[in-house]
Design a protein around this motif. Structure first.
Motif, PDB file in Angstrom:
ATOM      1  N   GLY A  32       3.677   6.841  -2.835  1.00  0.00           N
ATOM      2  CA  GLY A  32       3.819   5.576  -3.544  1.00  0.00           C
ATOM      3  C   GLY A  32       4.597   4.527  -2.772  1.00  0.00           C
ATOM      4  O   GLY A  32       4.531   3.342  -3.110  1.00  0.00           O
ATOM      5  N   VAL A  34       5.166   2.062   0.357  1.00  0.00           N
ATOM      6  CA  VAL A  34       4.241   1.350   1.235  1.00  0.00           C
ATOM      7  C   VAL A  34       4.919   0.914   2.526  1.00  0.00           C
ATOM      8  O   VAL A  34       4.359   1.077   3.611  1.00  0.00           O
ATOM      9  N   ASP A  53       8.805  -1.743  -0.327  1.00  0.00           N
ATOM     10  CA  ASP A  53       7.676  -2.067  -1.187  1.00  0.00           C
ATOM     11  C   ASP A  53       7.036  -0.764  -1.645  1.00  0.00           C
ATOM     12  O   ASP A  53       6.833   0.159  -0.834  1.00  0.00           O
ATOM     13  N   THR A  54       6.717  -0.688  -2.928  1.00  0.00           N
ATOM     14  CA  THR A  54       6.053   0.482  -3.494  1.00  0.00           C
ATOM     15  C   THR A  54       4.811   0.034  -4.257  1.00  0.00           C
ATOM     16  O   THR A  54       4.631  -1.154  -4.533  1.00  0.00           O
ATOM     17  N   GLN A  55       3.969   0.984  -4.599  1.00  0.00           N
ATOM     18  CA  GLN A  55       2.739   0.638  -5.305  1.00  0.00           C
ATOM     19  C   GLN A  55       3.021   0.043  -6.677  1.00  0.00           C
ATOM     20  O   GLN A  55       2.301  -0.835  -7.140  1.00  0.00           O
ATOM     21  N   ASP A  56       4.061   0.508  -7.339  1.00  0.00           N
ATOM     22  CA  ASP A  56       4.543  -0.075  -8.587  1.00  0.00           C
ATOM     23  C   ASP A  56       5.947   0.469  -8.839  1.00  0.00           C
ATOM     24  O   ASP A  56       6.429   1.352  -8.124  1.00  0.00           O
TER      25      ASP A  56
END
Length: 220
Positions: A32, A34, A53-56
């Motif tokens: 997850g 990024v 930064d992550t996917q959510d």
């Protein structure tokens, strides 16, 4: 996730070695995640902005990430004792103008703030971000809102560095290809276009240059 901290001056090189060689690769390898970046204050103070930064935002409370936070490596435990004035926040993105380049932006401005009227959030998300992105040398502008529920979670790492969420609810990250300036910069331009400056309170502005960026797939 964004993390602002001063580092003990006599530990900076060791901190950079830890963050470059162990911590960022470890974090970006978590499902997850990024990308991870670290920026240093433009005036070369030992003050840093680290962010991932992550996917959510759910990734930042996932089992894999919490396992890492609650079982820090010996080097991580050592490094975190040298953090001063730490602030760590989890954010959800609410607006973006511009695109991510092949290479991470060389410079970044972080603007942390509250809004005097929550109704003005739409102005920021729609008009302020767009106006800031139209400034010379700006590559991308992102606007975030803090997720206090996830940000307040206690972990073993937090018990070492002591950093919790900041007092502001919003974060704007302005990525630039040239050193940012205060006069006639993207913040001034966006404020003039939207009256945004009159809507903010508790603001903190910091300007940084890039030290390292590691994106999923870069050797993963």
């Amino acid at each position: 996730m964004a993390f602002w901290a001063d580092i003990d001056a006599d530990y900076v090189l060791r901190y950079q070695q830890w963050h470059n060689c162990e911590h960022i690769p470890e974090r970006v390898s978590i499902p997850g995640f990024v990308e991870g970046r670290r920026y240093r204050a433009l005036d070369d103070r030992p003050h840093f902005l680290m962010f991932y930064d992550t996917q959510d935002t759910s990734v930042l409370s996932s089992e894999a990430y919490m396992a890492a936070l609650n079982k820090p490596t010996p080097w991580t435990r050592e490094a975190l004792t040298h953090f001063r004035n730490p602030t760590r926040d989890i954010f959800s993105r609410i607006a973006v103008v511009g695109r991510q380049r092949k290479f991470a932006s060389s410079y970044i401005t972080s603007l942390r703030f509250d809004l005097l009227d929550e109704g003005s959030e739409a102005t920021y998300a729609e008009r302020w971000v767009q106006a800031a992105a139209e400034s010379e040398n700006v590559e991308r502008v992102r606007l975030y809102k803090a997720d206090a529920l996830i940000g307040n979670m206690g972990t073993s790492e937090r018990s070492v560095h002591g950093g919790g969420p900041g007092k502001q609810a919003y974060l704007a990250l302005i990525e630039e290809s040239a050193p940012p300036t205060e006069a006639q910069g993207p913040i001034s331009r966006a404020d003039a276009a939207t009256g945004g400056g009159a809507q903010r309170s508790s603001e903190e502005i910091n300007r940084y240059w890039l030290e390292i960026a590691h994106r999923k797939g870069d050797g993963e």
